[in-house]
Structure formats: C-alpha cells, structure tokens
Design a protein around this motif. Structure first.
Motif, PDB file in Angstrom:
ATOM      1  N   THR A 217     -16.107   9.403 -10.783  1.00 47.92           N
ATOM      2  CA  THR A 217     -15.778   8.488  -9.672  1.00 47.92           C
ATOM      3  C   THR A 217     -17.050   7.813  -9.148  1.00 47.92           C
ATOM      4  OG1 THR A 217     -15.840  10.258  -8.006  1.00 47.92           O
ATOM      5  CG2 THR A 217     -13.715   9.791  -9.029  1.00 47.92           C
ATOM      6  N   ILE A 234      -8.252   0.668 -12.355  1.00 46.90           N
ATOM      7  CA  ILE A 234      -8.860   1.981 -12.070  1.00 46.90           C
ATOM      8  C   ILE A 234      -7.877   3.113 -12.378  1.00 46.90           C
ATOM      9  CG2 ILE A 234      -9.938   3.412 -10.260  1.00 46.90           C
ATOM     10  CD1 ILE A 234     -11.551   0.877 -10.903  1.00 46.90           C
ATOM     11  N   TYR A 238      -5.892   7.722  -6.370  1.00 49.35           N
ATOM     12  CA  TYR A 238      -5.693   6.453  -5.670  1.00 49.35           C
ATOM     13  C   TYR A 238      -6.795   6.113  -4.660  1.00 49.35           C
ATOM     14  CZ  TYR A 238      -3.732   2.684  -3.051  1.00 49.35           C
ATOM     15  OH  TYR A 238      -3.570   1.469  -2.450  1.00 49.35           O
ATOM     16  N   VAL A 241      -9.858   3.893  -5.074  1.00 44.83           N
ATOM     17  CA  VAL A 241      -9.615   2.444  -4.936  1.00 44.83           C
ATOM     18  C   VAL A 241      -9.829   2.022  -3.468  1.00 44.83           C
ATOM     19  CG1 VAL A 241      -7.868   0.625  -5.172  1.00 44.83           C
ATOM     20  CG2 VAL A 241      -8.099   2.366  -6.945  1.00 44.83           C
ATOM     21  N   THR A 242      -9.433   2.882  -2.534  1.00 44.18           N
ATOM     22  CA  THR A 242      -9.656   2.595  -1.105  1.00 44.18           C
ATOM     23  C   THR A 242     -11.148   2.382  -0.848  1.00 44.18           C
ATOM     24  OG1 THR A 242      -7.796   4.038  -0.606  1.00 44.18           O
ATOM     25  CG2 THR A 242      -9.277   3.524   1.234  1.00 44.18           C
ATOM     26  N   LEU A 244     -13.517   1.696  -3.178  1.00 34.76           N
ATOM     27  CA  LEU A 244     -13.986   0.535  -3.952  1.00 34.76           C
ATOM     28  C   LEU A 244     -13.692  -0.763  -3.199  1.00 34.76           C
ATOM     29  CD1 LEU A 244     -12.843   1.691  -7.500  1.00 34.76           C
ATOM     30  CD2 LEU A 244     -15.184   1.041  -6.921  1.00 34.76           C
ATOM     31  N   ARG A 245     -12.500  -0.875  -2.645  1.00 32.94           N
ATOM     32  CA  ARG A 245     -12.119  -2.109  -1.929  1.00 32.94           C
ATOM     33  C   ARG A 245     -12.960  -2.288  -0.666  1.00 32.94           C
ATOM     34  NH1 ARG A 245      -5.594  -1.289  -2.677  1.00 32.94           N
ATOM     35  NH2 ARG A 245      -5.416  -2.349  -4.681  1.00 32.94           N
ATOM     36  N   PHE A 253      -9.486  -4.666  -7.151  1.00 30.33           N
ATOM     37  CA  PHE A 253      -9.303  -3.351  -7.794  1.00 30.33           C
ATOM     38  C   PHE A 253      -7.808  -3.065  -7.894  1.00 30.33           C
ATOM     39  CE2 PHE A 253     -13.418  -3.480  -5.802  1.00 30.33           C
ATOM     40  CZ  PHE A 253     -14.231  -3.092  -6.855  1.00 30.33           C
ATOM     41  N   PRO A 255      -5.086  -0.254  -8.950  1.00 28.02           N
ATOM     42  CA  PRO A 255      -4.866   1.131  -9.376  1.00 28.02           C
ATOM     43  C   PRO A 255      -3.965   1.157 -10.609  1.00 28.02           C
ATOM     44  CG  PRO A 255      -3.851   0.729  -7.220  1.00 28.02           C
ATOM     45  CD  PRO A 255      -4.430  -0.577  -7.678  1.00 28.02           C
ATOM     46  N   ASP A 258       0.010   3.773  -8.655  1.00 31.20           N
ATOM     47  CA  ASP A 258      -0.062   3.852  -7.186  1.00 31.20           C
ATOM     48  C   ASP A 258       0.144   5.273  -6.676  1.00 31.20           C
ATOM     49  OD1 ASP A 258      -0.543   1.199  -6.697  1.00 31.20           O
ATOM     50  OD2 ASP A 258       1.591   0.663  -6.712  1.00 31.20           O
TER      51      ASP A 258
END
Ligand code: 13P
Ligand code: SF4
Length: 305
Positions: A217, A234, A238, A241-242, A244-245, A253, A255, A258
C-alpha cells in the motif's frame, strides 16, 4: 475541516503525551487525525523510532500493535478495539512452524509480519509486502519456508527463480485480497485504457500477472504521487483509495472493487480512539521471552530494509 470529536482527540493526545499510528486501511476520519499513516513496513519503522511519546494508540490490527509493543516494551500500546484481529495472522501457529522446521531443516524461515508474536519468535527474519523480495534475496539459503500468505510467497518466487519457496501453511491467504478477480480487471481495463492497474501481492497470482504494478500500500502511494499517469485502478482494501484521493486531488483513483473491506480494520472508530486515550484501553503486551526472540527477527528485517 476536523469535526468536534476529532478536535477532542487531538487535545487528549497532547494531554496524555500520546501518538496515533494508523494503517492505510483505516477510515478517512481516523486517517485525518493520525500522527503517522503508512503500510506495515512504514509503521514498523516508525514504531522502532518512537522517542518522546508515553502512549501509542495503534489503529491497525493485532499483529501490528504487537510489533509496536515488542519494539517499545516500556511504552503503553493500546488497540482501540480489542477484536481487531487479522485472520491471516492466525493461520500459522508457532507449533506448526516447529513441525515445518523439522521437515525442512535446511530452510530459512521467513515470515510475513502478518503473524502473531509467538510465530514471529520462530522466524529467522520477517518481511512485509514492501520488502519480501529484498529480504529473501538477502539470505544464503536456497530453500525458504515462507508464510502465512501463499500469494506473497508466489510473488517472491516469481521474482527470485533460484529460490525454492515452500508455503507454510498450504493455502494461507487474505480474504479481502482473494476477492479481486480477472473479470473485473478486464472490464476496468476496457473502460479506462489509460489507467495503471496497481494490485497488492496478497492478490491471486493471475491477478498479479495481469497488473501493471504489484505493490504494497505504501508502494501504491509512492507510485501514484510520482507517476505521470493521472488514472489508477486500485486492487487493495477500499480505504487506501480514500487516502490516495485526499493526497492526490488532481488524479483519479478507481477501486477495483467497492466492497473490498477489511472488517476488523474497520472496528476502530473515533469514539473508540477517544476511549483508548481516556481509559488506556485495550493494552497490548507481549510476554518478555517471546518478545525477545520476535524482536531479533524484526530487527533483522529492519536491517535489510
Ligand atoms: P501493506 O503492508 O501493504 O500495507 O499490507 C498490509 C496488509 O495487511 C495488507 O492486507
Ligand atoms: Fe489481514 Fe487481509 Fe485485513 Fe490485511 S486486509 S489486515 S491481511 S485480513
């Protein structure tokens, strides 16, 4: 903007001289109040460098908090929800490793950090998804007992063809990363042909082979930040992704699934973090004899990293 509870926690941290370490799979509200957010290796390195805090609130799973406790026996390490266990870490018991060692006396024992302290005490060296190849490469042995994740073992054997990787146990896995499949990736590749597909090495071999990059990660965070690409698919839990954004607002990004949620990571909540700070719950301690042996294997990994 932080909410009232997040602000209260930040005040409490100062009062208690505490820090919050959080894994990348924590929910966004916990990510926002963490003093340090990272993958397993980054968290382990951070835990080995804590100097001034008296208390560590560990927002992650059991084996991560145990590692922090082993590295900081004099500090108070608390897990906000005591049931935050990693099921994979419970798939390989210390007794089982002893049996494997008898069967393969010439093999080095390389264990994923996703193991309990008693198992770590039986390892020659540990590894994470970020450094597994480097760790195995550093050993003279041709045969490696590797566990508990079979897919990470496959990843290592794929990179290092001259090493014989023996999985211990057969079929050790992460139920979250097992959810990713080729059909979804084919669909997403067609929909976003410009995207890089990033997958975690806990995913199945066929998923790894199809990906553009196989990364921890922390590796995914670094790749997304430095890559010229602007779209990424990705395949990991999940809430990476939070993060990364939040940290890459100009990029996209997607997922790969989901609902790839690690249920036990999600047991921690802001309310429970506050309770941990107020009531010193739930304390994570490792018996001294086990901690001493496990620390040798952790230190070896940190030396190689
Ligand atoms: P990372 O070390 O890549 O963050 O992975 C930890 C983990 O538990 C993956 O499921
Ligand atoms: Fe364990 Fe998988 Fe959760 Fe990681 S995502 S903590 S390996 S169950």
């Amino acid at each position: 903007m932080l909410n009232k509870l997040q602000k209260e926690i930040i005040e409490l941290k100062k009062e208690k001289n505490a820090i919050i370490l959080a894994h990348n799979y924590q929910t966004g509200d916990i990510q926002e109040i963490a003093d340090f957010l990272g993958d397993s290796l980054e968290l382990c390195i951070k835990a080995s460098q804590i100097e001034d805090a008296d208390m560590v609130v560990f927002c992650g799973v059991d084996f991560m908090a145990e590692t922090a406790a082993i590295l900081n026996p004099e500090k108070l390490i608390v897990l906000p929800d005591k049931n935050a266990e990693c099921p994979m870490a419970h798939m390989l018991k210390a007794e089982e490793i002893k049996t494997y060692k008898k069967r393969y006396p010439d093999a080095a024992v390389v264990l994923y950090v996703n193991t309990l302290a008693e198992a770590k005490a039986e390892a020659d060296i540990l590894c994470t998804s970020a450094n597994a190849v480097k760790v195995v490469e550093s050993l003279d042995n041709d045969r490696i007992l590797f566990g508990p994740d079979t897919n990470l073992g496959w990843f290592v054997s794929h990179q290092l063809k001259d090493k014989e990787i023996i999985p211990a146990p057969e079929g050790g896995h992460c139920y979250v990363h097992k959810m990713f499949n080729l059909a979804d990736l084919y669909f997403l590749r067609e929909k976003y042909p410009e995207a890089d597909i990033l997958v975690h090495p806990e995913c199945d071999a066929e998923v790894q082979e199809y990906a553009d990059y196989v990364l921890s990660t922390g590796g995914m965070m670094a790749h997304a930040k430095t890559s010229d690409k602007t779209t990424f698919i990705i395949a990991t839990e999940y809430d990476l992704v939070t993060r990364l954004r939040r940290e890459n607002p100009g990029k996209t990004f997607i997922p790969a699934l989901d609902d790839a949620l690690c249920e036990t990571m999600k047991l921690h909540t802001l309310e429970k973090v506050k309770n941990s700070l107020l009531n010193q719950e739930f304390v994570v301690k490792v018996p001294e004899d086990i901690a001493k042996k496990a620390k040798t294997a952790i230190d070896r990994m940190l030396d190689v990293s």
